[in-house]
Motif scaffolding. Sequence first.
Motif, short mmCIF file in Angstrom:
data_model
loop_
_atom_site.label_atom_id
_atom_site.label_comp_id
_atom_site.label_asym_id
_atom_site.label_seq_id
_atom_site.Cartn_x
_atom_site.Cartn_y
_atom_site.Cartn_z
N ARG A 193 43.14 41.77 42.74
CA ARG A 193 42.40 40.20 43.02
C ARG A 193 42.65 39.66 41.87
O ARG A 193 41.98 38.42 42.41
CB ARG A 193 40.70 40.65 42.20
CG ARG A 193 40.47 42.29 43.08
CD ARG A 193 40.16 41.82 44.08
NE ARG A 193 38.76 41.51 44.83
CZ ARG A 193 37.75 41.71 44.83
NH1 ARG A 193 37.61 43.22 44.93
NH2 ARG A 193 36.18 41.11 43.87
N ASP A 194 42.69 39.65 40.82
CA ASP A 194 42.87 38.32 39.62
C ASP A 194 45.09 38.81 38.72
O ASP A 194 45.05 39.75 39.06
CB ASP A 194 42.31 38.07 38.60
CG ASP A 194 40.78 38.26 38.85
OD1 ASP A 194 40.44 37.05 39.56
OD2 ASP A 194 40.08 38.69 39.14
N ARG A 225 31.78 38.25 37.66
CA ARG A 225 32.77 39.07 39.06
C ARG A 225 32.27 40.81 39.18
O ARG A 225 32.38 41.31 39.90
CB ARG A 225 34.10 39.33 38.77
CG ARG A 225 34.85 38.35 39.01
CD ARG A 225 36.28 38.24 38.15
NE ARG A 225 37.64 36.91 38.10
CZ ARG A 225 36.87 36.33 38.05
NH1 ARG A 225 36.03 36.01 36.99
NH2 ARG A 225 37.91 35.05 38.20
N HIS A 272 38.27 46.93 41.02
CA HIS A 272 38.56 45.46 41.49
C HIS A 272 40.22 45.40 40.05
O HIS A 272 39.51 45.20 39.14
CB HIS A 272 37.03 44.42 40.39
CG HIS A 272 37.49 42.82 40.05
ND1 HIS A 272 37.32 41.93 40.93
CD2 HIS A 272 38.85 42.14 39.52
CE1 HIS A 272 37.29 41.29 41.31
NE2 HIS A 272 38.64 41.19 39.84
N GLY A 277 36.67 46.58 36.23
CA GLY A 277 38.21 46.54 36.74
C GLY A 277 39.00 47.05 35.69
O GLY A 277 38.98 47.64 34.95
#
Length: 166
Positions: free
Chosen positions: A7-8, A24, A131, A112
């Motif tokens: 995602r990132d 987020r 995430h 995350g």
Amino acid sequence: MSLLRPRDVLDHVHDITPEFLAGRGLRGLLLDLDNTLIPYGSYEERADVMGWAAELRRAGIRLYLLSNATGQRARFWVEKLGFEGVGMAGKPNPRAFRRALEHLGLPARQVGMVGDQLFTDVLGGNLAGMHTILVRPLAVNALPHTRVARRLERAVLKRYGHEWRP
């Protein structure tokens, strides 16, 4: 979304701030150890990483180390970093991620997974519904199978518009 697509994509864990996480909707992080927080094989204390982790914890972010490193190496760093975690996790097996999520007491959508490898950290985190945040590896002194995986990772990342060179 591809299971190998993070995602990132960030240069370093220091780019992950309480504000970044809040934006987020993330309240917790699963963190890889080798080449994400600490250079592969190193036992040298990293005040910058310890300070970063302490800042996140002060902001109420729950942290958990999820590493495929040996249990002994993971225990050493868990003690130094000041939060729980495990080694020999078996990433990308989703079971390892579910256990870590249970420990944090948070749903996957609020956590995350931060790591430096697509085929363990990103794949496992995506399979678990988390995430995923890929960071640039800290060192290139990895195991032979990791060096092979890095070549494949570069091809996948290029497909998603990221050009990383060792």
